[in-house]
Design an enzyme around this catalytic site. Sequence first.
Site, mmCIF file in Angstrom:
data_model
loop_
_atom_site.group_PDB
_atom_site.id
_atom_site.type_symbol
_atom_site.label_atom_id
_atom_site.label_comp_id
_atom_site.label_asym_id
_atom_site.label_seq_id
_atom_site.Cartn_x
_atom_site.Cartn_y
_atom_site.Cartn_z
ATOM 1 N N GLU A 13 0.933 -1.275 0.069
ATOM 2 C CA GLU A 13 0.091 -0.014 0.123
ATOM 3 C C GLU A 13 0.868 1.173 -0.056
ATOM 4 O O GLU A 13 1.940 1.519 0.723
ATOM 5 C CB GLU A 13 -0.934 -0.050 1.189
ATOM 6 C CG GLU A 13 -1.949 1.028 1.133
ATOM 7 C CD GLU A 13 -3.241 0.550 2.046
ATOM 8 O OE1 GLU A 13 -4.255 -0.131 1.492
ATOM 9 O OE2 GLU A 13 -3.146 0.859 3.286
ATOM 10 N N LYS A 39 0.702 4.648 1.441
ATOM 11 C CA LYS A 39 -0.197 4.977 2.289
ATOM 12 C C LYS A 39 0.631 6.274 3.222
ATOM 13 O O LYS A 39 1.726 5.869 3.938
ATOM 14 C CB LYS A 39 -0.561 4.149 3.367
ATOM 15 C CG LYS A 39 -1.583 4.545 4.449
ATOM 16 C CD LYS A 39 -1.807 3.091 5.401
ATOM 17 C CE LYS A 39 -3.026 3.551 6.232
ATOM 18 N NZ LYS A 39 -3.213 2.037 7.153
ATOM 19 N N LYS A 86 -8.172 2.417 -3.165
ATOM 20 C CA LYS A 86 -8.412 2.378 -1.684
ATOM 21 C C LYS A 86 -8.990 3.372 -1.327
ATOM 22 O O LYS A 86 -8.468 4.392 -0.999
ATOM 23 C CB LYS A 86 -7.185 1.973 -0.832
ATOM 24 C CG LYS A 86 -7.375 1.762 0.608
ATOM 25 C CD LYS A 86 -7.530 0.082 0.771
ATOM 26 C CE LYS A 86 -7.779 -0.013 2.216
ATOM 27 N NZ LYS A 86 -6.370 -0.203 2.871
ATOM 28 N N GLU A 132 -14.623 -5.979 2.137
ATOM 29 C CA GLU A 132 -13.906 -5.892 3.367
ATOM 30 C C GLU A 132 -14.933 -5.983 4.772
ATOM 31 O O GLU A 132 -16.066 -5.485 4.577
ATOM 32 C CB GLU A 132 -13.145 -4.244 3.799
ATOM 33 C CG GLU A 132 -12.418 -4.209 4.974
ATOM 34 C CD GLU A 132 -11.535 -3.047 5.241
ATOM 35 O OE1 GLU A 132 -10.755 -2.897 4.434
ATOM 36 O OE2 GLU A 132 -12.084 -2.322 5.708
ATOM 37 N N ASN A 152 -10.425 -7.088 8.109
ATOM 38 C CA ASN A 152 -9.821 -6.072 8.642
ATOM 39 C C ASN A 152 -9.602 -6.356 10.217
ATOM 40 O O ASN A 152 -10.715 -6.387 10.940
ATOM 41 C CB ASN A 152 -10.428 -4.885 8.309
ATOM 42 C CG ASN A 152 -9.430 -3.577 8.266
ATOM 43 O OD1 ASN A 152 -8.276 -3.750 9.130
ATOM 44 N ND2 ASN A 152 -9.755 -2.321 7.949
ATOM 45 N N GLU A 189 -6.071 -8.069 6.499
ATOM 46 C CA GLU A 189 -5.783 -6.677 6.556
ATOM 47 C C GLU A 189 -5.437 -6.024 7.682
ATOM 48 O O GLU A 189 -5.997 -6.331 8.722
ATOM 49 C CB GLU A 189 -6.819 -5.748 5.833
ATOM 50 C CG GLU A 189 -7.508 -6.511 4.514
ATOM 51 C CD GLU A 189 -8.557 -5.585 4.027
ATOM 52 O OE1 GLU A 189 -8.831 -4.302 4.209
ATOM 53 O OE2 GLU A 189 -9.639 -5.979 3.582
ATOM 54 N N SER A 190 -4.449 -5.164 7.888
ATOM 55 C CA SER A 190 -4.073 -3.968 9.203
ATOM 56 C C SER A 190 -3.498 -5.046 10.161
ATOM 57 O O SER A 190 -3.816 -6.204 10.274
ATOM 58 C CB SER A 190 -5.424 -3.453 9.389
ATOM 59 O OG SER A 190 -5.895 -2.763 8.714
#
Length: 264
Positions: free
Chosen positions: A54, A56, A116, A165, A186, A216-217
Site C-alpha cells: 500500500e 499510504k 483504496k 472488506e 480487517n 488486512e491491518s
Amino acid sequence: MSVLDDIIDGVRLDLEDRKATRSLASLKQQAASVAPALDPMPRFRAPELAVISEVKRKSPSKGHLAEITDPAQLAASYAAGGAAAISVLTEQRRFNGTLADLDAVRAAVDIPVLRKDFMVEEYQFYEARAHGADLVLLIVAALDDADLSRFLDLTGELGMTALVETHTAEEVDRALAVGAELIGVNNRNLKTLDVDIDTFGGLADRIGERAVKVAESGIAGTDDVAQVAAQGADVILVGEALVKHGDPTTAIRDFMAAAERAKA
C-alpha cells in the site's frame, strides 16, 4: 458518530466538489477508453501468499506515516519485491491521498492497482476505472445490502475486481450472501480504530473456501505474516509496515518467505 461515519461524511463532501467540476458522462467516456482492467485473481488464488502493498501517507489512527513524495517510485519498489498488487489511498482528508497518486502508480507498474477509498456512490466507480484502477474496496460496514450488491455488480460490469472488506461474522455472512469472491478481514475496527490481529483467524474458517481470503491491518512483521498465513490467508494487505521500513522491496520478500515457512 463512529470514526467510519465521520470519514464517510468527509468523503461525500469531497465527492460533491469533484462532481461539480466533472460530469458522470465525462467519466464514463474516459472509463470506456482506458485499457481493460487487469485480473488479480489468478495470482491471489495461487499457492504462494500474495502481497498487496500500500501507498499510504497517513492514517486516522497513527497520523503521519511517511512523506512519499514519489508514489510511482515506491510502487516500483513494491513490484520489484514481488507484490501481487498495489493499493493506493485516494481519500484526502484522513489519509492524504489523491487520484493523482493513483495515476502515478498506474503509469509506473504493470500489476493490478487497487483504488483504496470509501466507495459510497456510483460516480466513484467510474472515477476509479477512468484513472486505471483494477480493483476497488467495498466496505461492508459502510453499505447496506442493496448498495453492496449493486456496487459489486457495477464493479464487475466495469471489468474490475471488488475487495469486499469485513470485520465481524455478520459482515462475512453479508459478503458471502452477495457472492463476493475476494473477502478481506480487517483486523482494525473502523468504527473504533482498535486493532486485534486475531480477528482474521476468528473469521477465516467462516469464509472457508468460498472466497479468497485477505488479511488486512495490524501486520507489522514476519511473525504476523506467519500467523495469518497459517490461519489460511491467501493474500495480505500491508501499508504502514512497508512505508516505514526503509527497504520495502526486501520487506515484501521477507513476508513471502515467512508465509512459505508457516505453510510448510
